[in-house]
Design a protein around this motif. Structure first.
Motif: not given
Length: 274
Positions: A1-24
């Motif tokens: 018997m298949k289990t019904a999935p629960k509704d969920a949410a996630t946030i991918v938190l992004v920021r500029s690199c802490a190392d200012r010499n790295v452009s990423d």
């Protein structure tokens, strides 16, 4: 018997690199406790399941930048239209509970900052109450007279746990720029560590066996590795058409693999549960 999935949410938190010499850009990954009932010892993005309180009557009063009608228009496949706005609420609530990061603003529209000693102490008390189920999220919003910044979250992807698993989630992924004036702090119980990494570095750690992740995290990091700025990521999220990814587990030449809807096959490294 298949289990019904629960509704969920996630946030991918992004920021500029802490190392200012790295452009990423860098992404926040949190480490789940090895005693966890779901993905023990795995690096994930902060998030979790919807609670009925996330879409209870009156919660919409505390949300800015997204209304019930617009949320239902974006998430047309929710089981109940009124649950749609709750996905944004759950994403913000879970990220606050797990990573100590809160997307909110005051009555005057000023973003909530959590760096001052008194603020940190007060909100950490709320956070402990939420994590031990002794407090409701809406009560914190009422007491602090703050509103959730739903417009800071940008819908990015949709993943559903394969049907073979007994514990399944129907997860909406959002991307969001890490808010200024805050710090990521793992809760120390469900999550035991956190790390900021460039997507390429996280994928390298996974390939080398130093970091456990599941396919939604891997595919998200691969997508993010194509961008070098937060603004480019947000622009991409705002222009994309999103459909659900429901993968399947198959056995190929004696090895279990995970198969995407388009037929792409990936090596499977299933979690070892306690």
């Amino acid at each position: 018997m298949k289990t019904a999935p629960k509704d969920a949410a996630t946030i991918v938190l992004v920021r500029s690199c802490a190392d200012r010499n790295v452009s990423d850009i860098e992404v926040l990954l949190v480490l789940r406790n090895v005693k966890s009932s779901f993905l023990p010892g795995y690096h994930v993005f902060p998030g979790g399941a919807l609670d009925p309180e996330d879409y209870q009557s009156g919660m919409e009063r505390f949300v800015r930048g997204m209304g019930q009608a617009e949320a239902a228009r974006i998430l047309t496949d929710m089981s109940l239209p009124e649950k749609a706005l709750g996905v944004w609420v759950a994403a913000i609530r879970e990220t606050f509970e797990e990573a100590g990061t809160l997307f909110a603003k005051g009555k005057d529209g000023t973003p909530v900052f959590l760096e001052q000693k008194e603020q940190r102490k007060r909100f950490e008390k709320y956070r402990r109450g939420l994590n031990c189920k002794k407090m409701k999220f809406i009560r914190m919003l009422e007491e602090e007279e703050i509103f959730l910044s739903a417009d800071s979250l940008h819908y990015f992807s949709h993943w559903i746990t394969p049907e073979i698993f007994p514990l399944r989630y129907d997860v909406r992924f959002f991307v969001a720029e890490f808010p200024a004036g805050q710090s990521a702090i793992h809760d120390g119980e469900e999550l035991v560590d956190h790390i900021w990494l460039r997507p390429a570095a996280a994928l390298e750690a996974y390939s080398a066996g130093r970091m456990n992740m599941i396919l939604p995290q891997i595919m998200t990091l691969e997508e993010l590795s194509r961008f070098q700025t937060v603004s480019d990521i947000i622009a991409s999220a705002q222009s994309r058409h999103i459909s659900a990814h429901l993968t399947k587990i198959s056995n190929v030449n004696g090895q279990n693999v995970e198969v995407m809807p388009d037929g792409t096959v990936f090596e499977m490294r299933p979690p070892v549960y306690p």
